[in-house]
Enzyme design. Structure first.
Site, PDB file in Angstrom:
ATOM      1  N   ARG A   1      16.385  -9.964  -7.859  1.00 34.88           N
ATOM      2  CA  ARG A   1      16.091  -9.842  -6.420  1.00 34.88           C
ATOM      3  C   ARG A   1      16.666  -8.541  -5.898  1.00 34.88           C
ATOM      4  O   ARG A   1      16.063  -7.851  -5.083  1.00 34.88           O
ATOM      5  CB  ARG A   1      16.651 -11.048  -5.636  1.00 34.88           C
ATOM      6  CG  ARG A   1      16.561 -10.851  -4.124  1.00 34.88           C
ATOM      7  CD  ARG A   1      16.659 -12.124  -3.293  1.00 34.88           C
ATOM      8  NE  ARG A   1      17.620 -13.077  -3.776  1.00 34.88           N
ATOM      9  CZ  ARG A   1      18.952 -12.960  -3.666  1.00 34.88           C
ATOM     10  NH1 ARG A   1      19.477 -11.911  -3.071  1.00 34.88           N
ATOM     11  NH2 ARG A   1      19.744 -13.893  -4.140  1.00 34.88           N
TER      12      ARG A   1
ATOM     13  N   TYR B   1      -3.530  -4.756  13.373  1.00 34.34           N
ATOM     14  CA  TYR B   1      -3.934  -5.748  12.370  1.00 34.34           C
ATOM     15  C   TYR B   1      -3.489  -7.146  12.846  1.00 34.34           C
ATOM     16  O   TYR B   1      -2.336  -7.317  13.264  1.00 34.34           O
ATOM     17  CB  TYR B   1      -3.301  -5.386  11.015  1.00 34.34           C
ATOM     18  CG  TYR B   1      -3.331  -6.513  10.040  1.00 34.34           C
ATOM     19  CD1 TYR B   1      -4.551  -7.050   9.626  1.00 34.34           C
ATOM     20  CD2 TYR B   1      -2.166  -7.080   9.555  1.00 34.34           C
ATOM     21  CE1 TYR B   1      -4.593  -8.114   8.749  1.00 34.34           C
ATOM     22  CE2 TYR B   1      -2.208  -8.143   8.668  1.00 34.34           C
ATOM     23  CZ  TYR B   1      -3.421  -8.662   8.279  1.00 34.34           C
ATOM     24  OH  TYR B   1      -3.464  -9.724   7.418  1.00 34.34           O
TER      25      TYR B   1
ATOM     26  N   ASP C   1       1.914   2.256   9.812  1.00 34.18           N
ATOM     27  CA  ASP C   1       1.246   1.496   8.753  1.00 34.18           C
ATOM     28  C   ASP C   1       0.173   2.430   8.182  1.00 34.18           C
ATOM     29  O   ASP C   1      -0.836   2.711   8.831  1.00 34.18           O
ATOM     30  CB  ASP C   1       0.633   0.220   9.356  1.00 34.18           C
ATOM     31  CG  ASP C   1      -0.033  -0.658   8.308  1.00 34.18           C
ATOM     32  OD1 ASP C   1      -0.494  -0.119   7.284  1.00 34.18           O
ATOM     33  OD2 ASP C   1      -0.102  -1.882   8.529  1.00 34.18           O
TER      34      ASP C   1
ATOM     35  N   LYS D   1      -4.064  -3.177  -0.819  1.00 38.10           N
ATOM     36  CA  LYS D   1      -5.315  -2.447  -0.559  1.00 38.10           C
ATOM     37  C   LYS D   1      -5.462  -1.265  -1.539  1.00 38.10           C
ATOM     38  O   LYS D   1      -5.549  -1.477  -2.724  1.00 38.10           O
ATOM     39  CB  LYS D   1      -5.347  -2.034   0.908  1.00 38.10           C
ATOM     40  CG  LYS D   1      -4.989  -3.168   1.886  1.00 38.10           C
ATOM     41  CD  LYS D   1      -5.988  -4.292   1.829  1.00 38.10           C
ATOM     42  CE  LYS D   1      -5.759  -5.525   2.663  1.00 38.10           C
ATOM     43  NZ  LYS D   1      -4.538  -5.883   3.244  1.00 38.10           N
TER      44      LYS D   1
END
Ligand code: PLP
Length: 414
Positions: free
Chosen positions: A45, A97, A169, A194
Site C-alpha cells: 500500500r 464530469y 483534470d 482513458k
C-alpha cells in the site's frame, strides 16, 4: 531528445534480471533483514516497485515533483480534495464530469466543503466567485462534453494572486498535448482509465504534484486512505503509456476528419470540437494544446432532436458505452449517462441538450468510422422519432453475456 524517446528511457530495465518489460511485483509485503531494515519497500500500500515505475513515469510525463497512482480516477480526485479542510470552498468548472460533481456535492458538502460551479472559460466569472474561503480551482479543459477551453496560464495567475491551488483534470488532453503544470497549475489528475492506459481494460487514476511539498501531502493521503493501484494494473498502464503518443496523435487525426464531416452534415445543428474554427475555444486550444483531442460532441436540429437515440442505435462501429479514450470508438448520450447527476438547469446552461451525442473516436479506419456515421445519420433523418424505444431497452441487451441482468443506464455516472 524527443518526448517519446525520453519517455521510453524513463522505464527502467529491471536491475535484478535485466527484464526489458516492467516486472509485476504481485506481493503485499516484503521480507525485512531486521525490523525497519528493508530494500526500500515494506508494504505494497505504501510502495510497490511496479507501481513506482508507473508513478515515476507519470511525474516525468506531466513534469511534476511526484506522481501517485490510484485505483480509479475518482480516487485520485478524492485525494486532492483531501488537501482541503472543513469551511474551505472550491470553484469548479460548470460542465464538470458527473462523478466529480457527485463527489463534491454528495460527499464533501457533508464535511463542510462547498463548491461553486462557474463557466471557467470566462475568467471574470471565476474572479466574481472567489471568496476568502476559496482554496481550490477545479478545472477540466477541454470540458466534457462541450469541450470548452479554460485559459490555464491566465487562471494560474489569478490562483497565485489569491493563494488558491489550481488542479487540472487532464484526462481529455493527456500530457502528449497539454502540460498544465508547465502552464502554472499546482496539481494534475487523470482518469488513467482513458487515454493513458488506452485499451479499455483498466480502471486507474493519477495525481501529479508540481512541488515536493504537495507531493508529500498526496503521498500521505494515498497511504493513509489506501486507494492504491495494484501491480498488474500498474503494469498494464505502463504498457499503455509506452504507445500513448502514437495512439493519441492517431485518435486526434481521426477526430479532426470526423468533426469536419459532421459539421457539413445537414442534420447536425452544431459540432463541439476545439479543432474547428467555429468552436469558441479554437484559438486558445491552439495555444495551450498541441492537438485538438479526440472527443467530439454534436447535436441535431430541433425538429430532429428526438432522433438522437435512433442514430446512436444505428451506429455499428461506435459502441454505446460509458468511458472514452480507448482504441475502440464509443458513443454516449451525456444527458442520460456521464452527466445524468448534474441538475437539469446546470446541464442546459452548459449546453448539454437532450440530443447531444458524444463520440470517443478510436483507432478503427477513419473512413469506416465516417461511413458508419453517414449511414446512422441517414437513418436518423428518415425515421419517425416516436418509433424508437427508450435507450434502456437497447436491443443488444438481449444478446449481452448476461441477458437477464438489469440495464441501468439511468443510474450510472461514469
Ligand atoms: N475525470 C474525467 C474527465 C472523466 O471522464 C472520468 C470518468 O469518466 C473521471 C475523471 C473518473 O475516472 P474513473 O472512471 O477512472 O474513476
Amino acid at each position: 531528445m524527443s518526448f517519446q524517446t525520453d519517455l521510453l528511457n524513463h522505464i527502467p530495465i529491471d536491475p535484478l534480471t535485466g527484464a526489458i518489460a516492467v516486472p509485476i511485483y504481485q506481493t503485499s509485503t516484503f521480507v525485512q533483514e531486521a525490523p525497519g531494515v528493508n530494500k526500500g519497500y515494506d508494504y505494497s500500500r505504501t510502495n510497490n516497485p511496479t507501481r513506482e515505475v508507473l508513478e515515476n513515469l507519470c511525474a516525468k510525463l506531466e513534469n511534476g515533483a511526484g506522481g501517485f497512482a490510484f485505483s480509479s480516477g475518482m480516487a485520485a480526485i478524492d485525494a486532492v480534495v483531501k488537501l482541503l479542510s472543513s469551511g474551505d470552498e472550491i470553484i469548479a468548472v460548470a460542465d464538470i464530469y458527473g462523478g466529480a460533481y457527485r463527489l463534491f456535492e454528495k460527499v464533501y458538502s457533508k464535511f463542510g466543503i462547498k463548491t461553486h460551479y462557474v463557466d471557467t472559460s470566462d475568467l471574470t466569472q471565476v474572479e466574481k466567485a472567489i471568496t476568502s474561503r476559496t482554496k481550490l480551482f477545479w478545472i477540466e479543459t477541454p470540458t466534457n462534453p462541450t469541450l470548452k477551453i479554460t485559459d490555464l496560464r491566465a487562471l494560474s495567475q489569478i490562483a497565485k494572486e489569491h493563494n488558491i491551488l489550481l488542479c487540472v483534470d487532464n484526462t481529455f488532453a493527456t500530457p502528449v498535448s497539454q502540460r498544465p503544470l508547465d502552464l502554472g497549475a499546482d496539481l494534475v489528475v487523470h482518469s488513467v482509465t482513458k487515454y493513458l492506459a488506452g485499451h479499455s481494460d483498466v480502471i486507474a487514476g493519477l495525481v501529479v504534484a508540481k512541488t515536493e511539498e504537495l507531493a508529500q501531502e498526496i503521498r500521505f493521503y494515498q497511504n493513509a486512505c489506501g486507494a492504491v493501484l495494484g501491480p498488474f494494473d500498474s503494469f498494464l498502464t505502463v504498457r499503455g503509456i509506452e504507445t500513448l503518443q502514437y495512439r493519441y496523435q492517431a485518435h486526434c487525426d481521426h477526430a479532426q476528419k470526423i468533426a469536419e464531416f459532421l459539421e457539413g452534415h445537414e442534420l447536425v445543428r452544431r459540432v463541439y470540437y476545439p479543432g474547428l474554427p467555429s468552436h469558441p475555444g479554437y484559438g486558445l486550444a491552439g495555444q495551450q494544446q498541441k492537438y485538438a483531442g479526440a472527443i467530439i460532441s454534436f447535436d441535431l436540429h430541433e425538429d430532429r432532436s428526438e432522433n438522437a437515440l435512433a442514430i446512436i442505435r444505428h451506429l455499428k462501429q461506435f459502441k454505446l458505452a460509458e468511458s472514452l479514450g480507448g482504441i475502440k470508438s464509443l458513443v454516449s448520450l451525456p444527458c442520460e449517462m456521464s452527466h445524468k447527476t448534474l441538475p437539469e438547469c446546470q446541464r442546459q446552461q452548459s449546453g448539454i441538450s437532450d440530443s447531444l451525442i458524444r463520440l470517443s473516436v478510436g483507432l478503427e479506419d477513419v473512413q469506416d468510422l465516417i461511413r458508419d456515421l453517414e449511414q446512422a445519420l441517414e437513418y436518423g433523418q428518415s425515421v419517425a422519432p416516436d418509433r424508437e424505444q427508450p435507450l434502456e431497452q437497447a436491443p443488444d441487451a438481449a444478446t449481452a453475456p448476461f441477458p437477464n441482468a438489469p440495464v441501468q443506464l439511468r443510474e450510472s455516472c461514469c
